[in-house]
Design an enzyme around this catalytic site. Structure first.
Site, PDB file in Angstrom:
ATOM      1  CG  HIS A  90      -1.775   1.175   1.386  1.00 57.28           C
ATOM      2  ND1 HIS A  90      -3.106   1.174   1.048  1.00 57.28           N
ATOM      3  CD2 HIS A  90      -1.509   2.428   1.856  1.00 57.28           C
ATOM      4  CE1 HIS A  90      -3.621   2.371   1.292  1.00 57.28           C
ATOM      5  NE2 HIS A  90      -2.669   3.150   1.788  1.00 57.28           N
ATOM      6  CD  GLU A  91       1.700   3.611   3.706  1.00 58.52           C
ATOM      7  OE1 GLU A  91       1.844   4.634   3.004  1.00 58.52           O
ATOM      8  OE2 GLU A  91       0.759   3.483   4.515  1.00 58.52           O
ATOM      9  CG  HIS A 151       0.193   6.049  -0.757  1.00 60.88           C
ATOM     10  ND1 HIS A 151      -0.932   6.445  -1.440  1.00 60.88           N
ATOM     11  CD2 HIS A 151      -0.238   5.671   0.491  1.00 60.88           C
ATOM     12  CE1 HIS A 151      -1.994   6.314  -0.656  1.00 60.88           C
ATOM     13  NE2 HIS A 151      -1.600   5.836   0.517  1.00 60.88           N
ATOM     14  CG  HIS A 187      -6.151   6.272   0.301  1.00 54.54           C
ATOM     15  ND1 HIS A 187      -6.046   7.246   1.266  1.00 54.54           N
ATOM     16  CD2 HIS A 187      -5.196   5.352   0.594  1.00 54.54           C
ATOM     17  CE1 HIS A 187      -5.078   6.926   2.115  1.00 54.54           C
ATOM     18  NE2 HIS A 187      -4.544   5.782   1.727  1.00 54.54           N
TER      19      HIS A 187
END
Length: 514
Positions: free
Chosen positions: A186-187, A190, A196
């Site tokens: 997830h990070e 980014h 998101h």
């Protein structure tokens, strides 16, 4: 009853497979010649070890909930819960904030990990980035002297900037709260340039944001952004999606999928199929890749059952939620060539080509025997040249709790936890495949399973003929005085236990004989 019937059907498929013509060049290619070499060249070891990727922190939470929990009470200045604030950026809409692509089409993203992580956490980080390597053109590589790199630290909380911001770019992964497969991915997503999912510009077509249920101070977390959606559909299954109760003030839902309000959102297992598609689209990756992230499903070649294309180079990453991946081919027609140098399938015991090889090269018109990975990940590679093609392949995948597939001799294997007691509700499968012209000689040296009428509780079955005939079921304490020899070049052993009593199980050794 159902388990026994399924096992018999599986045995029939396996025995049919090994009796059909196929060229398979395993990594243990010297298997016919030297038994010492065989042991060293074992394709897949039946191991039962803790898989770092299967350990989830706060397992009942989705990824974003875990991130918010980890970020409680820290001074990490974020927006949307885990995006480190930096003014005036919409990275996904601005190519300046994408990581540059090299001449070979690869997008290297250097990273530096702090000394705060232990060996298991480092292994988990490596596993998380391997999926990017297998399925996209992005490569997270250790930092050397590059000016721009991800500086990954454990200073409390989980957070990242959006896209490439330059210099030693901060990315927070707290060692105690953020080292989870899905959170790491997830990070990193980014850092590649993704917001998101529920902040997409078109999100109102897919979800209802219930502002009346959101903590007022966190309403800004649900703002829409002018995002580049890449022409890819909204992804409820994205690793970047909030759960339905995020920032709820009253316990009621804050995000409601539409038109079907029951669609699952906020999964924590890792990158989704569309997450992969978005990365490849954003970075213009010239790759042919497929993610199979479900408990079971089907894998087929392009155009099947029509001829597959020339000059193909594709991979399938099978990632089951748990257990060990199993792969059973139901149809197989790949251009035959000496040594399978033209068109071939190659299978790896892990998520990338750096992992041990289960099947080195396979071509021809038979079926590859059942393959069992040592973890919940298996990579399948398919390559074709510019000449003749075939109809391709069709296979089904699933998972088992324990077991293995063996191709070299001699070998000893045991039930889970042996000589300690095996676990409840165990379902294990071991397959043994000898070279053509050889048979499998199995000697069970120790055996004790729960006894019961017709072995209806815990039992062991052995499948050892071309017709898939079963020997067993076996249970209780038994002294096997002689070896069991297969009637063909393969044998399958299954073990099942119920919810009640457990015993030490078994230990067995096999060799290949003529």
């Amino acid at each position: 009853m159902d388990v026994k019937i399924s096992a018999i059907l599986l045995a029939c498929i396996i025995q049919y497979a090994v009796s059909s013509p196929i060229q398979v060049f395993y990594s243990g290619a010297k298997i016919l010649a030297e038994e010492d070499a065989m042991a060293k060249e074992d394709i897949l070891k039946a191991i039962e070890k803790a898989d770092p990727g299967s350990v989830k922190t706060q397992d009942s939470m989705d990824i974003l909930s875990q991130i918010l929990e980890a970020n409680k009470g820290i001074k990490l200045q974020t927006q949307e819960g885990d995006i480190i604030q930096k003014q005036g950026r919409s990275a996904i809409n601005d190519a300046r904030f994408l990581w540059p692509k090299s001449a070979d089409g690869i997008v290297p993203v250097p990273y530096n990990l702090s000394y705060s992580y232990n060996a298991d956490q480092l292994a988990l980080f490596k596993k998380a980035i391997q999926e990017f390597e297998a399925l996209t053109c992005v490569r997270f590589v250790p930092w050397t002297t590059e000016v721009n790199f991800l500086n990954i630290m454990s200073n409390g909380g989980c957070g990242s900037l959006i896209g490439k911001n330059g210099g030693a770019q901060r990315l927070e992964l707290d060692a105690n709260g953020c080292m989870n497969m899905g959170i790491i991915q997830h990070e990193l997503n980014h850092a590649l340039g993704f917001y998101h999912e529920q902040n997409r510009s078109d999100r109102d077509d897919y979800v209802i944001i219930h502002t009346e249920n959101i903590i007022p101070d966190f309403l800004k977390m649900f703002e829409k952004y002018n995002t580049n959606n890449l022409g890819i559909e909204y992804d409820y299954a994205s690793v970047m999606h909030y759960s339905r109760y995020h920032y709820s003030i009253n316990g009621d839902i804050t995000i409601e999928p539409k038109p079907d309000p029951n669609v699952p959102i906020g999964q924590r297992d890792g990158l989704s199929i569309l997450d992969i598609s978005k990365i490849n689209k954003l970075y213009e990756c010239n790759v042919c890749s497929n993610l199979l992230p479900y408990s079971n499903g089907m894998m087929i070649s392009a155009n099947y059952p029509s001829a597959y294309p020339n000059n193909a180079n594709c991979v399938w990453l099978i990632r089951t939620p748990s257990g060990q991946v199993t792969l059973q081919f139901q149809a197989f027609d790949i251009q035959s060539s000496s040594g399978c140098v033209s068109d071939y399938i190659k299978i790896y015991d892990g998520p990338t080509k750096a992992f041990p090889v289960l099947v080195n090269r396979a071509c021809g018109t038979g079926l590859i025997p059942l393959q069992i990975a040592s973890t919940n990940q298996m990579l399948v590679e398919f390559v074709s040249d510019r000449a003749v093609t075939g109809t391709g392949f069709k296979a089904t995948y699933g998972s088992i709790q324990c077991g293995g597939a063996f191709y070299s001799s001699p070998k000893t294997f045991t039930s889970p936890n042996y000589p300690g007691n095996y676990t409840t509700n165990t379902n294990c499968t071991w397959t043994i495949t000898a070279p053509a012209g050889f048979k499998v000689s199995l000697r069970i040296t120790d055996f004790e399973l729960e006894i019961g009428a017709s072995c209806r509780y815990d039992y062991l079955n052995i499948y050892n003929s071309t017709l898939g005939a079963v020997m067993g079921p076996y249970c209780g304490p038994i002294d096997f005085h002689s070896a069991i020899v297969s009637k063909s070049n393969s044998m399958m052993i299954t073990m099942n236990s119920d919810f009640s009593k457990q015993y030490k199980g078994f230990s067995a050794t096999y060799t290949f004989v003529r």
